[in-house]
Structure formats: structure tokens, C-alpha cells
Motif scaffolding. Structure first.
Motif, PDB file in Angstrom:
ATOM      1  N   ALA A 577     -39.472  -0.176  15.195  1.00 15.02           N
ATOM      2  CA  ALA A 577     -40.439  -0.811  15.948  1.00 15.02           C
ATOM      3  C   ALA A 577     -40.873  -0.380  17.107  1.00 15.02           C
ATOM      4  CB  ALA A 577     -39.985  -2.255  15.995  1.00 15.02           C
ATOM      5  N   VAL A 578     -40.094  -0.021  17.779  1.00 17.02           N
ATOM      6  CA  VAL A 578     -40.497   0.591  19.257  1.00 17.02           C
ATOM      7  C   VAL A 578     -41.443   1.766  19.108  1.00 17.02           C
ATOM      8  CG1 VAL A 578     -39.561   1.759  21.248  1.00 17.02           C
ATOM      9  CG2 VAL A 578     -38.210  -0.103  20.507  1.00 17.02           C
ATOM     10  N   ALA A 579     -41.012   2.649  18.110  1.00 17.51           N
ATOM     11  CA  ALA A 579     -41.824   3.687  18.072  1.00 17.51           C
ATOM     12  C   ALA A 579     -43.127   3.392  17.576  1.00 17.51           C
ATOM     13  CB  ALA A 579     -40.947   4.714  16.827  1.00 17.51           C
ATOM     14  N   ILE A 580     -43.281   2.550  16.697  1.00 10.48           N
ATOM     15  CA  ILE A 580     -44.497   1.959  16.025  1.00 10.48           C
ATOM     16  C   ILE A 580     -45.254   1.363  17.229  1.00 10.48           C
ATOM     17  CG2 ILE A 580     -45.869   0.462  14.299  1.00 10.48           C
ATOM     18  CD1 ILE A 580     -43.319   0.792  12.545  1.00 10.48           C
ATOM     19  N   SER A 581     -44.682   0.628  17.971  1.00 11.91           N
ATOM     20  CA  SER A 581     -45.550  -0.076  19.155  1.00 11.91           C
ATOM     21  C   SER A 581     -45.807   0.793  20.227  1.00 11.91           C
ATOM     22  CB  SER A 581     -44.341  -1.029  19.785  1.00 11.91           C
ATOM     23  OG  SER A 581     -43.830  -2.066  19.192  1.00 11.91           O
ATOM     24  N   ARG A 582     -45.454   1.913  20.267  1.00 18.17           N
ATOM     25  CA  ARG A 582     -45.877   3.077  21.369  1.00 18.17           C
ATOM     26  C   ARG A 582     -47.143   3.633  20.989  1.00 18.17           C
ATOM     27  NH1 ARG A 582     -40.128   6.293  21.662  1.00 18.17           N
ATOM     28  NH2 ARG A 582     -39.186   4.839  23.392  1.00 18.17           N
ATOM     29  N   CYS A 583     -47.506   3.507  19.529  1.00 15.84           N
ATOM     30  CA  CYS A 583     -48.708   4.013  18.946  1.00 15.84           C
ATOM     31  C   CYS A 583     -49.910   2.997  19.570  1.00 15.84           C
ATOM     32  CB  CYS A 583     -48.714   4.195  17.637  1.00 15.84           C
ATOM     33  SG  CYS A 583     -47.643   5.388  17.123  1.00 15.84           S
ATOM     34  N   LYS A 584     -49.594   1.866  19.845  1.00 19.13           N
ATOM     35  CA  LYS A 584     -50.696   0.799  20.483  1.00 19.13           C
ATOM     36  C   LYS A 584     -51.776   0.632  19.307  1.00 19.13           C
ATOM     37  CE  LYS A 584     -49.757   1.909  25.180  1.00 19.13           C
ATOM     38  NZ  LYS A 584     -50.412   2.120  26.507  1.00 19.13           N
ATOM     39  N   ALA A 585     -51.162   0.356  17.930  1.00 25.45           N
ATOM     40  CA  ALA A 585     -52.410   0.279  16.901  1.00 25.45           C
ATOM     41  C   ALA A 585     -52.267  -0.862  16.064  1.00 25.45           C
ATOM     42  CB  ALA A 585     -51.930   1.431  16.027  1.00 25.45           C
ATOM     43  N   LEU A 586     -52.087  -2.198  17.089  1.00 25.56           N
ATOM     44  CA  LEU A 586     -52.113  -3.255  16.463  1.00 25.56           C
ATOM     45  C   LEU A 586     -53.343  -3.839  15.715  1.00 25.56           C
ATOM     46  CD1 LEU A 586     -49.559  -5.325  18.691  1.00 25.56           C
ATOM     47  CD2 LEU A 586     -48.969  -4.539  16.289  1.00 25.56           C
ATOM     48  N   ASP A 587     -54.476  -3.556  16.671  1.00 23.93           N
ATOM     49  CA  ASP A 587     -55.689  -3.906  16.461  1.00 23.93           C
ATOM     50  C   ASP A 587     -55.955  -3.098  14.969  1.00 23.93           C
ATOM     51  OD1 ASP A 587     -55.845  -5.604  18.399  1.00 23.93           O
ATOM     52  OD2 ASP A 587     -57.150  -4.019  19.646  1.00 23.93           O
TER      53      ASP A 587
END
Length: 681
Positions: A577-587
Motif C-alpha cells: 500500500a505504501v509503494a502504491i501510495s507513493r505513485c500518487k495515482a489515486l485520481d
């Protein structure tokens, strides 16, 4: 008026129709002349069997054609009394045209040979029907030269006297085939000189000719298996086994393109440049069986788009544009390409779920004892050639293994038991044979015994080597597919994950491979993630940023769906989850949830967002609550999504509401209680 041959009809069927009742005699006459002209053109075509009968029938119809032309040229008008005779004659000529089309097919010569008696009977019946039709023709009311009338009378007498019998050479060839099939059942190797005589008799002097009939017979078996009687399955299966054996044993080379690819026509070349993803319906993501085009120019499978319309959605699923009409136009050109692609890649075309399950069931065992023993003999021959033949022989053996293992579970079992796996693994280091060898291993890895044989022979490291340094893109993608099937076994997932080159090589294939290569690499990684220790390895390899590149490009909805599946699985663990969050791609994820037409993609989006709220902290939830479109998408999943998507959407909605409710009263320790988290499976 001329009945056009139906390309979708079964062989040895004659779907002729009577002319309409009110047709003018002159119109019927013109159509009869055209039909007889078409029939006479078959004189120059090759007949593998019933040659004498076909030539005699064509000769007699040629005389009838001359007579009909005399009527056309010499008569100013025809009485209505000719309609009965012309109609019956028209019906018989239609059937003749179908029969001659079958007799001259270049992919069904052995099957037509084995049906020689039946075909001879059809010639006899149809020529008698022509005689009967001419017998009721009112010759006295037709102005035509007496010589022409005499010629017709002569034809009528000859049709009654000529004996349409099976040629002696045909009978001998049939007896040889029957003897070979009995020998197969008794595990007796056939006399190759006898087989060569049969192949020469039907004109099969090249590998590709034999291969075409194997495909034809397999398609016929598929049709027969959905019939209640299944009367011909045993013979069809036995002949398939015989011709597979001949293809493997009787031909030294594969004629066609370099790399041992069968001879292809121009249309095959077109298919080779197309991506299979172009054949998938944007709604169901399955290969289309009945493609139709809507008003916007986009194409969908008929059943999928009709279901979409019935759900009250008069819009184009891809563009969202409202359609002026919900009418659809069949895309016949695309359908033909799909049919050819399926034929060339061993895929059954147009199967329903029920049909597919039957096909899977029939591939577990051979259709007859003769087919079973023929395949075992062929597998043994290929194993010997792959082990100790010349360079060309080994390469051809690898190609034959690739081809034979593609279509049947039973074939895979025979090949594994014949010991081909170790020989294919050795051929992975051969420049000429690498692609065919790894493609064969891919097919064999679908079999439980094949998986074990590959791993026990030290194949994992060799397959990973091809994945990393394969000489061709196709070899790399086949290697990735092999790892995917091996990863279905827990201990093999561990073994592959512990190989330091495996996951980095899959990452590179995702970065630089073709769409098929990327697809194979993605599903292989997804399979490896079933073992928890591989999560860390996938993250360390830097796969996550590549997945978001795929999501951002949205070139292929299939690749997007597979990427979302991996991300949702990785997000189940805090480090993922941390690695995915770092990509800042929620939008980006929310945007796909809002725009994708794939139910699977939407479900993975919801699962991913739910996992991120559980393992990504308050920052993730704080960003999600600010998304103006997210809540609407989640509520639509409650009613339109799968049951799992609905449950996860409900859990995510509750988490977002809880966050909003607690913002004013102070921080909370957990955004979403752990027991509410639903794991992605």
C-alpha cells in the motif's frame, strides 16, 4: 437466382432450395445455364476420389448445358409447362454443385475417400434426378433443333445405364487405411510404403496438405460432439490420429515460412499482423463469435451489445455517445479474420459455455482406440527425433510437439509420458529450435505431469533464461506463459520466486514486450503473488511504477485489468500500500473506475481503493473523500457490480462516511476495522 454456395455448411450436406413458384421460365433458364456452366468448370479441378464418376457426371451436364443454350438462343418464348422440369433440374444442379465442391476440397481428401461409397451413391441419385427432370420437359412445345433433342435423349438413356461405382484405386486405398487403423489398435507400426501410396493417391505430397486435413477433421469432431448421435466421432478421431502420425513421421520438412511455420496465404499474413486483443468484445473481453457494429462505428459481440441494450442503455459502451438507433450491422470481414485466427491457433470458434465444457471433456481422452495408439506412436517418434536427430529433424520434432500439444489434453499426456520434456529443455539452448521448444513446453506446462516433468528436469532456470535472454520476442512471451502455469503449484511458486532472475525478467517483459508478452508477464506475476514472500520481491523489482504506466496509457483494457489485479493484491499488505501510495495515482484509479466498461476492472479498482484505505493511512482516505465522482461510482457498483464488488463498494462507502463523521470529533485510530477488510482472491 443462382444459389450461392454456403461457406458455413457442413461437408456432404446439400442445402438446395426450390425456385419460387412465380418465377418466369426465361429467368429460370438463365440461372440453369449459369449453374451448369459452374459445374462444368470443376472438370479441371483435382478429385482425390470418385474421379471417374465426377468426370462422367460433368460430361453429361455439359451436354445438358449445350441443350439449354440452344433453347435460350432459338426460342422467343417458353411455355409455363417447362417450369416444373426446370425447377427440378435447378434443384438437382444445386446439389451437384455442392457435391463437386466437396469432392474438390483440398482439406478433406482422406475423409471424402473414406466416404467413397456414399459419394458414389449421391452421384447416382443426382444424375437420375436430372434424367427425371428432363423426362417431364415438354420437348414438343420447345423450338429447338432436332439434333439437340436427340442429344438430350441420349443423356437420359446414359444416365439410366451408367453405373456410378467406386473406383478400384479408391477401394484399395480405403482398405489400406482400414488396415492401418486396425494395426494402430493392436499397437502395430504401419507399413510406411503403404501409407505413402495412400498419401500419393490423395495428392498429399507436402506437410501442409496433411496439416490442413487434420484441422478439418478436428473441426468436424467438434461439430459431431454437439450432436446427440455422435455417429462419426470414432472414425473422424481415428483418421485424425492417422494423419497426425503421417504428418509427424512421413514428411521430413515443414513446407512454408522459415522457422517451421506452415504455408500461409495472404490472409494468413494479415492475421499474423493483428493482435488478438482486437478480436475481443469491449464488453465481455471474450473473443467475439458474432461481431456487429453500432452507429458510432465500434464493434461488439452481438450477445453482449444486445444485453447492454436490454438493460436500458441506448449508448455506445466505448464512447458514451447516445445512439440514434439500436440497430446493428454484422461485421463479416472481422468475423472471417477471427475464424481464421482461431483455426490457425487451435481455438474452437463460436463455442458456448456448454460447448466448451464438452470440448474440454473430449480432449482428455482420444476419440477412438486407433487415435489413442496412433498418438502414442507419434509421441514416441517425436521424442526420439528431438533427442537424437539432425538439427533439422530436432527442429521439426520441436515444432510438431508444439502443434500436437496445443489442441488436446490427451496429446499432452502422451508427449509427457514419451519423455519429450527433457529433450525440449535441451533445445532451449539451440538457436534454431528455441522458440518451438519453449512453445511446446508452454503447452505441456498446462498438464499436471508436464509441470512436474519440467521442474524435476531443472527446467525453471532454463525457462527463466529464455525469458531473460530469448532470441525472439515470441520465445520470451512463451517462457512467461510457462512460468504462469508452473506458478499454479505452491512449491513451484516458491521455487520461481527464489530464482533471482525470474521476477526482474518478468518486469522487463512488461516494460519492453508485445501486448501478448506483457499479458503473460502480468498473469505470471499475479500467480506468483499467491505466495506471500513474493510480494516483497515484486515490490523490490520496481514493478509498481510500470503498472501505473499501463493504467495511464490505457492501450488495452485487458492489460489494465491485469495490472489492477496485481496492484489490488499488493495493496493487501502495508508495504505494498505504501509503494502504491507513493505513485500518487489515486485520481487515475478513480478515473478508471468511472470510465472502464470492464466489470472485472471496476471490481479490482474498488478492491484496490479498499485495501489502500485499510493499509495506507489517513492520507489516502482524506484524498478519496475529496474526489467528486468516487461516491457515485461506488453506489453504481452496489447495483451493477458483481456480488464481491458490491460488498467491497459498501465497505469502502462506510469507511469514507466514518472518516467524514469523525473529522470534526478528532482523530481515530483506524479508518476501517481490520475485520471489515475483504481480501482479494
Amino acid at each position: 437466382m443462382i444459389q450461392r454456395l454456403n461457406s458455413g455448411r457442413r461437408i456432404l450436406t446439400y442445402p438446395a432450395v426450390h425456385p419460387c413458384e412465380n418465377i418466369a421460365p426465361e429467368t429460370l433458364l438463365i440461372s440453369l445455364i449459369a449453374l451448369s456452366h459452374n459445374i462444368c468448370s470443376y472438370k479441371s479441378k483435382f478429385n482425390a476420389s470418385n474421379k471417374r464418376n465426377a468426370l462422367e457426371a460433368i460430361r453429361q451436364i455439359g451436354v445438358v448445358r449445350v441443350f439449354l443454350e440452344e433453347i435460350r438462343d432459338g426460342s422467343s418464348g417458353l411455355p409455363d409447362s417447362t417450369i416444373l422440369s426446370f425447377s427440378e433440374l435447378h434443384l438437382a444442379l444445386q446439389k451437384f454443385q455442392y457435391l463437386l465442391e466437396d469432392c474438390t476440397r483440398d482439406d478433406a481428401r482422406v475423409w471424402m475417400l473414406m466416404n467413397s461409397e456414399r459419394v458414389a451413391d449421391q452421384f447416382r441419385v443426382l444424375i437420375r434426378a436430372i434424367s427425371t427432370a428432363l423426362d417431364v420437359l415438354p420437348l414438343d412445345n420447345i423450338h429447338v433443333a432436332d439434333e439437340a433433342k436427340e442429344q438430350v435423349g441420349l443423356v437420359m438413356r446414359q444416365t439410366r445405364s451408367f453405373r456410378f461405382e467406386v473406383d478400384r484405386d479408391d477401394k484399395r486405398a480405403v482398405e489400406v487405411i482400414k488396415s492401418v487403423l486396425v494395426g494402430f489398435e493392436k499397437r502395430v507400426d504401419p507399413d510406411r510404403s503403404e501409407l505413402k501410396r495412400v498419401l500419393d493417391h490423395v495428392g498429399y505430397r507436402r506437410w501442409s496438405r496433411c496439416e490442413k486435413e487434420v484441422r478439418f477433421l478436428e473441426s468436424e469432431i467438434g461439430f459431431e460432439n454437439v450432436r446427440e448421435g455422435k455417429r462419426e466421432v470414432r472414425m473422424l478421431s481415428s483418421l485424425t490420429g492417422l494423419l497426425c502420425y503421417c504428418r509427424c513421421v512421413m514428411f521430413e520438412t515443414v513446407d512454408g515460412l522459415p522457422g517451421l511455420r506452415p504455408e500461409s496465404k495472404s490472409s494468413s499474413a494479415v492475421v499474423s499482423f493483428l493482435n488478438v486483443e482486437d478480436f475481443r468484445c469491449p464488453i465481455s473481453l471474450e473473443i467475439m463469435t458474432d461481431p456487429v457494429t453500432v452507429g458510432t462505428g465500434h464493434t461488439y459481440d452481438r450477445s453482449s451489445i444486445m444485453k447492454w441494450f436490454r438493460a436500458g442503455k441506448p449508448i455506445c459502451p466505448k464512447t458514451g455517445e447516445r445512439l440514434k438507433s439500436m440497430g446493428v450491422v454484422p461485421n463479416l470481414a472481422l468475423k472471417r479474420l477471427i475464424q481464421q485466427y482461431c483455426s490457425e491457433n487451435g481455438i474452437s470458434f463460436g463455442d458456448s459455455g456448454r460447448r466448451r465444457s464438452r470440448d474440454i471433456g473430449r480432449t482428455i481422452v482420444a476419440g477412438s482406440l486407433g487415435a489413442e495408439e496412433a498418438m502414442k506412436m507419434a509421441a514416441g517418434f517425436l521424442s526420439e527425433r528431438a533427442a537424437g536427430g539432425t538439427v533439422g529433424e530436432r527442429n521439426k520434432a520441436a515444432y510438431e510437439i508444439r502443434l500436437v500439444s496445443k489442441t488436446s489434453i490427451f496429446n499432452r499426456s502422451c508427449l509427457v509420458e514419451a519423455g519429450v520434456v527433457p529433450h525440449l529443455l535441451k533445445l532451449l539452448e539451440d538457436m534454431e529450435s528455441q522458440e518451438n521448444a519453449v512453445a511446446g513446453l508452454l503447452n505441456l506446462s498446462k498438464h499436471s505431469k508436464g509441470k512436474a516433468a519440467i521442474v524435476e528436469s531443472g527446467g525453471v532456470d532454463l525457462v527463466v533464461g529464455v525469458l531473460k535472454e530469448g532470441l525472439k520476442v515470441e520465445a520470451c512471451q512463451h517462457a512467461a506463459g510457462t512460468l504462469f502455469y508452473l506458478a499454479s503449484v505452491e512449491e513451484y511458486r516458491i521455487l520461481i520466486g527464489e530464482n533471482p532472475r525470474a521476477i526482474p525478467a518478468l518486469r522487463e517483459l512488461i516494460r519492453n514486450g508485445s501486448d501478448r508478452g506483457k499479458k503473460n508477464a502480468l498473469v505470471a506475476i499475479f500467480g506468483l503473488l499467491t505466495h506471500p514472500a513474493n510480494h516483497r520481491r515484486v515490490l523490490a523489482a520496481g514493478v509498481v511504477p510500470l503498472l501505473f504506466e499501463i493504467l495511464a496509457s490505457f492501450d488495452s483494457e485487458v492489460l489494465v485489468t491485469d495490472s489492477l489485479a496485481i496492484l489490488a493484491t499488493l495493496a493487501e499488505k502495508p508495504e505494498g500500500a505504501v509503494a502504491i501510495s507513493r505513485c500518487k495515482a489515486l485520481d487515475l484509479i478513480v478515473g478508471i473506475l468511472n470510465s472502464s466498461t470492464s466489470r472485472a476492472a471496476k471490481e479490482f479498482c474498488v478492491s484496490l481503493l479498499l485495501a489502500l484505505t485499510a493499509n495506507g493511512g489517513h492520507n489516502v482516505v482524506a484524498l478519496l473523500v475529496k474526489s467528486p465522482s468516487l461516491m457515485g461510482c461506488l453506489y453504481s457498483q452496489l447495483s451493477e457490480g458483481t456480488s464481491r464488488a458490491s460488498k467491497r463498494a459498501s465497505a469502502l462507502i462506510k469507511a469514507l462516511h466514518e472518516f467524514q463523521e469523525t473529522r470534526s470529533s478528532g482523530p481515530v485510530n483506524r479508518v476501517l476495522p481490520q475485520e471489515r477488510f475483504v481480501h482479494v482472491r
